[in-house]
Design a protein around this motif. Structure first.
Motif, PDB file in Angstrom:
ATOM      1  N   LEU A  48       0.863  -1.369  -4.871  1.00 36.33           N
ATOM      2  CA  LEU A  48      -0.308  -2.171  -5.212  1.00 36.33           C
ATOM      3  C   LEU A  48      -1.209  -1.411  -6.184  1.00 36.33           C
ATOM      4  O   LEU A  48      -1.642  -0.289  -5.905  1.00 36.33           O
ATOM      5  CB  LEU A  48      -1.087  -2.517  -3.942  1.00 36.33           C
ATOM      6  N   LEU A  90       0.838  -1.200   0.000  1.00 36.42           N
ATOM      7  CA  LEU A  90       0.000   0.000   0.000  1.00 36.42           C
ATOM      8  C   LEU A  90       0.870   1.246   0.000  1.00 36.42           C
ATOM      9  O   LEU A  90       0.522   2.257  -0.612  1.00 36.42           O
ATOM     10  CB  LEU A  90      -0.907   0.005   1.233  1.00 36.42           C
ATOM     11  N   LYS A 148      -5.890  -3.867   1.498  1.00 36.71           N
ATOM     12  CA  LYS A 148      -5.361  -4.428   0.249  1.00 36.71           C
ATOM     13  C   LYS A 148      -6.446  -5.150  -0.529  1.00 36.71           C
ATOM     14  O   LYS A 148      -6.540  -5.021  -1.763  1.00 36.71           O
ATOM     15  CB  LYS A 148      -4.200  -5.382   0.543  1.00 36.71           C
ATOM     16  N   SER A 174      -4.025  -3.565   7.256  1.00 38.20           N
ATOM     17  CA  SER A 174      -3.411  -3.447   5.931  1.00 38.20           C
ATOM     18  C   SER A 174      -3.936  -4.521   4.994  1.00 38.20           C
ATOM     19  O   SER A 174      -4.205  -4.254   3.817  1.00 38.20           O
ATOM     20  CB  SER A 174      -1.883  -3.554   6.047  1.00 38.20           C
TER      21      SER A 174
END
Length: 315
Positions: A219, A72, A169, A165
């Motif tokens: 990402l 990220l 994602k 996280s």
């Protein structure tokens, strides 16, 4: 804030408040931990320190792990967001054999106490450190309470879902960028440089800025069309972004990031930009004709303009 990619050879500081973690994305849950770290440090008049990692631990434990398009927030972004929260020092060390096998006791005694003079340790609700994840708030308070006071920060949730996280994602990969943005506390962004494409968008009447990412570890969101804004030359320009393979125009497998900017005519080739994604409005699809594609893009542009008029972008 000062940041380093290794630990100092000699004692670095006399007294400090420390937190430890990967902090990928520096989301709202991380912000609670980092803010508390800064708060305690200011109350005591000592330094606040973050110990993080320059590579994801999974890349060590899984040799087949491919870091491409997996983070990220690559290093440069993580540094930026941690600094904005007021941390004094950031150490982004390699997660290697030494760190992976370092006992929690040695981490505390040889690093936290000896090098940084730790007085307080602030950790997220599920955070552990040291070999076999032995180190924790309870472990520190049980064995080192005479030297260190350890705090566990309550979990952050959104609509009863834990902010993490890994969860963010998944939302980014799905293209649910609005949910990801809410958990991040800001718009998910892509940093890169504007490069020349094949100018197909210009031929259709919708010229685009083609963006090449600065970091391949970043990402990339799920394929589709997004409402967006582009920061270029210190100004924000509204736009419409397509992330995908342009099936109507090409047969390439390459994923492109192209943004059509509204009411903007400047030449920005070669410029460093940051693209903020606001919301996904539809999936990418193959149209039966170029005219059908043009009509859809026209509709997308009008919808994006109407939505952008209602919101404020946080950068």
């Amino acid at each position: 804030m000062k940041y380093f990619y290794n630990f100092p050879e000699l004692p670095f500081i006399d007294h400090s408040v420390i937190t430890i973690g990967m902090f990928d994305g520096v989301h709202l849950g991380h912000a609670k931990v980092l803010t508390e770290c800064v708060k305690i440090a200011k109350l005591k008049g000592i330094a606040s320190i973050v110990i993080s990692f320059s590579n994801h631990p999974s890349s060590y434990f899984n040799p087949k792990h491919d870091s491409k398009n997996s983070l990220l927030s690559p290093d440069i972004e993580k540094i930026e967001w941690i600094e904005k929260l007021g941390i004094d020092y950031l150490f982004m060390i390699p997660f290697d054999h030494y760190i992976a096998h370092l006992p929690a006791e040695s981490f505390i005694e040889d690093i936290l106490l000896t090098k940084f003079g730790i007085s307080d340790l602030v950790l997220g609700y599920d955070n552990h450190f040291g070999f076999q994840r032995k180190g924790s708030v309870d472990f520190v308070n049980e064995h080192y309470s005479s030297k260190i006071q350890a705090y566990s920060i309550e979990v952050a949730k959104l609509d009863e879902e834990i902010i993490s996280s890994s969860t963010i994602k998944e939302y980014v990969i799905q293209g649910n960028i609005s949910k990801a943005n809410t958990m991040l506390g800001r718009a998910y962004s892509l940093q890169g440089k504007v490069i020349h494409g094949n100018h197909k968008g210009r031929e259709l009447g919708f010229p685009t800025a083609n963006i090449e990412l600065n970091d391949t570890d970043k990402l990339i969101p799920g394929l589709g069309v997004y409402i967006s804004t582009l920061k270029v030359n210190n100004q924000l320009v509204s736009g419409l972004t397509n992330i995908g393979k342009r099936p109507t125009l090409t047969q390439d497998a390459y994923i492109s990031i192209e943004t059509h900017l509204f009411d903007f005519q400047e030449d920005i080739y070669g410029k460093e930009v940051e693209l903020y994604l606001v919301d996904k409005i539809r999936e990418e699809k193959k149209f039966n004709s170029l005219q059908e594609l043009i009509l859809q893009i026209s509709s997308d542009v009008q919808f994006a303009k109407s939505q952008l008029a209602k919101i404020h972008i946080t950068s």
